[in-house]
Design a protein around this motif. Structure first.
Motif, PDB file in Angstrom:
ATOM      1  N   GLU A 248       1.670 -10.393  -5.173  1.00 50.00           N
ATOM      2  CA  GLU A 248       2.572  -9.213  -4.910  1.00 50.00           C
ATOM      3  C   GLU A 248       3.106  -8.530  -6.038  1.00 50.00           C
ATOM      4  OE1 GLU A 248       5.077 -11.693  -1.855  1.00 50.00           O
ATOM      5  OE2 GLU A 248       4.226 -13.229  -2.960  1.00 50.00           O
ATOM      6  N   VAL A 249       3.472  -9.093  -7.024  1.00 52.36           N
ATOM      7  CA  VAL A 249       4.052  -8.239  -8.017  1.00 52.36           C
ATOM      8  C   VAL A 249       3.151  -7.464  -8.886  1.00 52.36           C
ATOM      9  CG1 VAL A 249       4.814  -8.125 -10.400  1.00 52.36           C
ATOM     10  CG2 VAL A 249       5.602  -9.885  -8.714  1.00 52.36           C
ATOM     11  N   ASN A 250       1.675  -7.901  -8.844  1.00 55.31           N
ATOM     12  CA  ASN A 250       0.610  -7.006  -9.304  1.00 55.31           C
ATOM     13  C   ASN A 250       0.621  -5.808  -8.432  1.00 55.31           C
ATOM     14  OD1 ASN A 250       0.387  -9.000 -11.086  1.00 55.31           O
ATOM     15  ND2 ASN A 250      -1.532  -9.613 -10.022  1.00 55.31           N
ATOM     16  N   ALA A 251       0.437  -5.999  -7.047  1.00 58.89           N
ATOM     17  CA  ALA A 251       0.220  -4.789  -6.089  1.00 58.89           C
ATOM     18  C   ALA A 251       1.321  -3.787  -6.137  1.00 58.89           C
ATOM     19  CB  ALA A 251       0.123  -5.546  -4.528  1.00 58.89           C
ATOM     20  N   PRO A 291      19.330   4.354  -6.310  1.00 62.45           N
ATOM     21  CA  PRO A 291      17.786   4.960  -6.357  1.00 62.45           C
ATOM     22  C   PRO A 291      17.696   5.487  -4.694  1.00 62.45           C
ATOM     23  CG  PRO A 291      17.652   2.712  -6.152  1.00 62.45           C
ATOM     24  CD  PRO A 291      19.170   2.760  -6.239  1.00 62.45           C
ATOM     25  N   PRO A 292      16.753   6.382  -4.518  1.00 63.65           N
ATOM     26  CA  PRO A 292      16.577   6.818  -3.273  1.00 63.65           C
ATOM     27  C   PRO A 292      15.797   5.592  -2.503  1.00 63.65           C
ATOM     28  CG  PRO A 292      15.773   8.521  -4.937  1.00 63.65           C
ATOM     29  CD  PRO A 292      16.321   7.483  -5.770  1.00 63.65           C
ATOM     30  N   ASP A 293      15.696   5.598  -1.257  1.00 63.77           N
ATOM     31  CA  ASP A 293      15.181   4.556  -0.382  1.00 63.77           C
ATOM     32  C   ASP A 293      13.537   4.611  -0.733  1.00 63.77           C
ATOM     33  OD1 ASP A 293      17.399   3.752   0.613  1.00 63.77           O
ATOM     34  OD2 ASP A 293      17.210   4.966   2.469  1.00 63.77           O
ATOM     35  N   GLY A 294      12.670   3.581  -0.788  1.00 59.05           N
ATOM     36  CA  GLY A 294      11.530   3.320  -1.058  1.00 59.05           C
ATOM     37  C   GLY A 294      10.836   3.132  -2.523  1.00 59.05           C
ATOM     38  N   ILE A 295      11.816   3.720  -3.404  1.00 54.40           N
ATOM     39  CA  ILE A 295      11.280   3.400  -4.783  1.00 54.40           C
ATOM     40  C   ILE A 295      11.213   2.071  -5.303  1.00 54.40           C
ATOM     41  CG2 ILE A 295      11.584   4.207  -7.157  1.00 54.40           C
ATOM     42  CD1 ILE A 295      12.671   6.771  -6.518  1.00 54.40           C
ATOM     43  N   PHE A 296      11.984   1.223  -5.211  1.00 54.50           N
ATOM     44  CA  PHE A 296      11.997  -0.064  -5.715  1.00 54.50           C
ATOM     45  C   PHE A 296      12.121  -1.059  -4.585  1.00 54.50           C
ATOM     46  CE2 PHE A 296      14.282   2.455  -8.860  1.00 54.50           C
ATOM     47  CZ  PHE A 296      13.164   2.166  -9.984  1.00 54.50           C
ATOM     48  N   ASP A 297      11.966  -0.853  -3.332  1.00 48.63           N
ATOM     49  CA  ASP A 297      12.148  -1.490  -2.199  1.00 48.63           C
ATOM     50  C   ASP A 297      11.162  -2.684  -2.379  1.00 48.63           C
ATOM     51  OD1 ASP A 297      14.143   0.036  -1.322  1.00 48.63           O
ATOM     52  OD2 ASP A 297      13.127   0.777   0.513  1.00 48.63           O
ATOM     53  N   ASP A 298       9.945  -2.468  -2.508  1.00 50.32           N
ATOM     54  CA  ASP A 298       9.013  -3.497  -2.703  1.00 50.32           C
ATOM     55  C   ASP A 298       9.124  -4.631  -3.419  1.00 50.32           C
ATOM     56  OD1 ASP A 298       7.205  -2.397  -0.720  1.00 50.32           O
ATOM     57  OD2 ASP A 298       5.998  -1.009  -2.013  1.00 50.32           O
ATOM     58  N   PHE A 299       9.695  -4.231  -4.787  1.00 51.30           N
ATOM     59  CA  PHE A 299      10.034  -5.170  -5.800  1.00 51.30           C
ATOM     60  C   PHE A 299      10.994  -6.111  -5.402  1.00 51.30           C
ATOM     61  CE2 PHE A 299       8.288  -1.813  -8.464  1.00 51.30           C
ATOM     62  CZ  PHE A 299       7.528  -2.615  -9.276  1.00 51.30           C
ATOM     63  N   LEU A 300      12.309  -5.641  -4.518  1.00 45.31           N
ATOM     64  CA  LEU A 300      13.314  -6.362  -4.233  1.00 45.31           C
ATOM     65  C   LEU A 300      12.899  -7.329  -2.993  1.00 45.31           C
ATOM     66  CD1 LEU A 300      16.024  -3.457  -4.108  1.00 45.31           C
ATOM     67  CD2 LEU A 300      15.632  -5.292  -5.796  1.00 45.31           C
ATOM     68  N   ALA A 301      11.687  -6.924  -2.498  1.00 49.18           N
ATOM     69  CA  ALA A 301      11.386  -7.881  -1.203  1.00 49.18           C
ATOM     70  C   ALA A 301      10.739  -9.044  -1.628  1.00 49.18           C
ATOM     71  CB  ALA A 301      10.380  -6.890  -0.375  1.00 49.18           C
ATOM     72  N   ASP A 343      -5.643  -1.924  -9.937  1.00 49.47           N
ATOM     73  CA  ASP A 343      -5.618  -3.354  -9.487  1.00 49.47           C
ATOM     74  C   ASP A 343      -6.244  -4.272 -10.544  1.00 49.47           C
ATOM     75  OD1 ASP A 343      -4.168  -2.656  -7.223  1.00 49.47           O
ATOM     76  OD2 ASP A 343      -5.741  -2.560  -5.808  1.00 49.47           O
ATOM     77  N   THR A 344      -7.651  -3.835 -10.842  1.00 45.09           N
ATOM     78  CA  THR A 344      -8.584  -4.253 -11.862  1.00 45.09           C
ATOM     79  C   THR A 344      -7.819  -4.624 -13.139  1.00 45.09           C
ATOM     80  OG1 THR A 344     -10.635  -3.518 -10.670  1.00 45.09           O
ATOM     81  CG2 THR A 344     -10.832  -4.430 -12.898  1.00 45.09           C
ATOM     82  N   LEU A 345      -7.321  -3.456 -13.722  1.00 41.48           N
ATOM     83  CA  LEU A 345      -6.755  -3.689 -14.911  1.00 41.48           C
ATOM     84  C   LEU A 345      -5.571  -4.689 -14.805  1.00 41.48           C
ATOM     85  CD1 LEU A 345      -6.656  -2.822 -17.936  1.00 41.48           C
ATOM     86  CD2 LEU A 345      -5.369  -0.692 -17.458  1.00 41.48           C
ATOM     87  N   ILE A 346      -4.665  -4.763 -14.078  1.00 42.29           N
ATOM     88  CA  ILE A 346      -3.532  -5.501 -13.810  1.00 42.29           C
ATOM     89  C   ILE A 346      -4.155  -7.049 -13.624  1.00 42.29           C
ATOM     90  CG2 ILE A 346      -1.659  -6.254 -12.435  1.00 42.29           C
ATOM     91  CD1 ILE A 346      -1.010  -3.882 -14.183  1.00 42.29           C
ATOM     92  N   ASP A 347      -5.277  -7.075 -13.118  1.00 37.06           N
ATOM     93  CA  ASP A 347      -5.657  -8.348 -12.803  1.00 37.06           C
ATOM     94  C   ASP A 347      -6.287  -8.986 -14.312  1.00 37.06           C
ATOM     95  OD1 ASP A 347      -5.307  -8.752 -10.282  1.00 37.06           O
ATOM     96  OD2 ASP A 347      -7.162  -8.126  -9.707  1.00 37.06           O
ATOM     97  N   ALA A 348      -6.945  -8.028 -15.035  1.00 35.38           N
ATOM     98  CA  ALA A 348      -7.211  -8.468 -16.421  1.00 35.38           C
ATOM     99  C   ALA A 348      -6.023  -8.945 -17.460  1.00 35.38           C
ATOM    100  CB  ALA A 348      -8.059  -7.190 -16.782  1.00 35.38           C
ATOM    101  N   ILE A 349      -5.000  -8.044 -17.270  1.00 37.29           N
ATOM    102  CA  ILE A 349      -3.761  -8.222 -17.984  1.00 37.29           C
ATOM    103  C   ILE A 349      -3.262  -9.734 -17.381  1.00 37.29           C
ATOM    104  CG2 ILE A 349      -1.340  -7.992 -18.340  1.00 37.29           C
ATOM    105  CD1 ILE A 349      -2.230  -4.922 -18.077  1.00 37.29           C
TER     106      ILE A 349
END
Length: 488
Positions: A248-251, A291-301, A343-349
């Motif tokens: 989830e964090v990767n995405a 912050p404006p809505d939407g920028i960090f919502d995915d991290f907080l969820a 996505d591929t590069l983050i998976d490699a990391i």
């Protein structure tokens, strides 16, 4: 404290093992002590100030000098440099002491600590501030807060002012204002011959260019004059996630890196391997109280292990970073310049984090981390006052500095960890190129993250020839070669 005990044990060994060298260096220390003014002082092994002066955040960067010198004036810095030049004595210059490369700000000769250069003088008329080269950014931010202004400085606690600026400077405010070197108005420089100069774009365009990213090759900087910018409350802080939420964090990290265009928003996503498993330390930043809505919502969820995210002052935001958690260990940085994250590069990391964490954990491995630091693509051209600079040699493409950091306990493991971090950086470079990032072939890397054996051509590219000419002009006797660091 344990680190003091370790310092003393190693110090006693060093004193016994190099008696003739130390006697010569001690004679130079005594010469300096007689020559400098009462505003400066010299300290020797056995004094607590000596231990403070040689101390580094990464203990692998600490060496045991014959003495330490704390100059209190630029004039005394000039006297010291002339003595070191005439005696050809190895020396070091330490600002905040956050360097991870061994020998870059330490020496067995004469150690110059810039500790007394602690000035923070704000001028509201010119909207600039003069800051001393012995400070860390925490001190600067705290001093400027009552004035409602800030500077483009370090993102985490404990980072020194001098090395950070002289290497370039990526900041929470870089998307808005550029690199820290893009905001420098003037340098107070003690040249290798002892002459004191105020270097600006108008007074000496070549030397001003060279100091913008050129590290310690051209003398000792005692003070920096920086532009300031209005600063109110900010929003952000640290979230930690466990292994079961990595996908989830990767995405969301990739989505933020590629989709968010608000220059006030920034993140550092750090993939760690600690206590036998991977996890994430996620820093969020927004230059505003909400912050404006939407920028960090995915991290907080995403379900988290811990969260310290709120509206706060800038100093509190910097102190929320976990960077001091690995202080007093041996350590090394390395880096890869990237154009974007996939996505591929983050998976490699993530795979590198797990692979090397598991492998090195059997060799006193304590901490493995990879810092994903996305910026907007125009960071090298966003500043309205930028001039050309040693780093980066080209402003046409913004480079993202992926930061690799390994920490461990024992000197016997130095080669193992340093070789591993080189292999890991090379692998991630190849993954990025294989994913179509062909523009990073031959691209320079960020000097402040570069491992100690990186060629200067890999830091400055086509600028090396010009830098050599400037170096020959300002330092014809090659005095600064007596100090560690990336040498022009």
């Amino acid at each position: 404290m344990i680190w003091i005990t370790l310092l003393w044990a190693t110090l006693l060994t060093a004193v016994v093992s190099r008696p003739e060298e130390r006697r010569g260096n001690l004679a130079v220390c005594e010469t300096i002590s007689r020559a400098i003014s009462s505003t400066s002082d010299v300290y020797y092994p056995g004094e607590l100030t000596y231990l403070r002066d040689i101390y580094h955040w990464a203990i692998s960067s600490t060496q045991y000098s014959a003495c330490t010198v704390e100059p209190g004036t630029a004039e005394d810095v000039g006297i010291i440099l002339r003595i070191l030049s005439s005696t050809q004595t190895p020396f070091a210059v330490k600002g905040g002491g956050h360097a991870s490369n061994p020998g870059f700000s330490s020496t067995t000769g004469v150690h110059i600590s810039m500790y007394l250069f602690s000035e923070v003088t704000y001028d509201p008329a010119s909207e600039t501030v003069v800051i001393g080269s012995g400070l860390i950014w925490d001190d600067v931010y705290e001093s400027l807060a009552p004035h409602g202004v800030n500077v483009v400085g370090g993102r985490v606690t404990g980072v020194g002012v001098a090395g950070f600026i002289l290497g370039g400077g990526f900041s929470w405010l870089t998307n808005q204002y550029g690199l820290t070197i893009d905001t420098v108005v003037a340098y107070e420089l003690v040249k290798p011959n002892g002459e004191i100069a105020t270097v600006t774009a108008n007074s000496d365009a070549d030397l001003f260019f060279a100091l913008k990213g050129g590290l310690n090759n051209f003398g000792i900087v005692t003070r920096f004059t920086l532009r300031t910018f209005p600063q109110g409350q900010v929003w952000g802080g640290l979230i930690t996630y466990t292994q079961d939420h990595l996908s989830e964090v990767n995405a969301v990290a990739v989505k933020f890196a590629n989709d968010v265009t608000d220059p006030k928003a920034a993140i550092i996503t750090t993939y760690n391997f600690l206590l036998g498993q991977p996890g994430v330390s996620q820093l969020l930043f927004y230059d505003g109280p909400t912050p404006p809505d939407g920028i960090f919502d995915d991290f907080l969820a995403i379900p988290h292990f811990s969260m310290d995210v709120k509206t706060r002052d800038f100093v509190s935001l910097v102190l929320a970073s976990p960077s001091n958690a690995t202080a007093n260990l041996r350590g090394v940085f390395n880096t890869v310049s990237l154009l974007r994250y996939s996505d591929t590069l983050i998976d490699a990391i993530v795979n590198e984090t797990t692979f090397w964490g598991a492998r090195l954990g059997f060799d006193s491995g304590l901490f493995i981390s990879y810092d994903v630091e996305p910026f907007r693509p125009n960071i090298f051209s966003v500043s309205d006052t930028r001039t050309d600079s040693a780093y980066p040699p080209s402003r046409s493409v913004g480079l993202l500095p992926l930061n690799l950091y390994y920490a461990w306990a024992f000197e016997i493991s130095d080669d193992t960890f340093q070789d591993a971090i080189r292999q890991s950086a090379a692998h991630l470079y190849n993954v990025a190129v294989g994913q179509g990032q062909s523009d990073i072939v031959g691209a320079v890397v960020y000097p402040n993250y570069a491992i100690f054996d990186t060629p200067v051509e890999s830091l400055y590219g086509s600028n090396v020839a010009r830098m050599k000419q400037i170096k020959a002009s300002v330092d014809p006797d090659n005095v600064m070669a007596l100090a560690g660091g990336f040498k022009i």
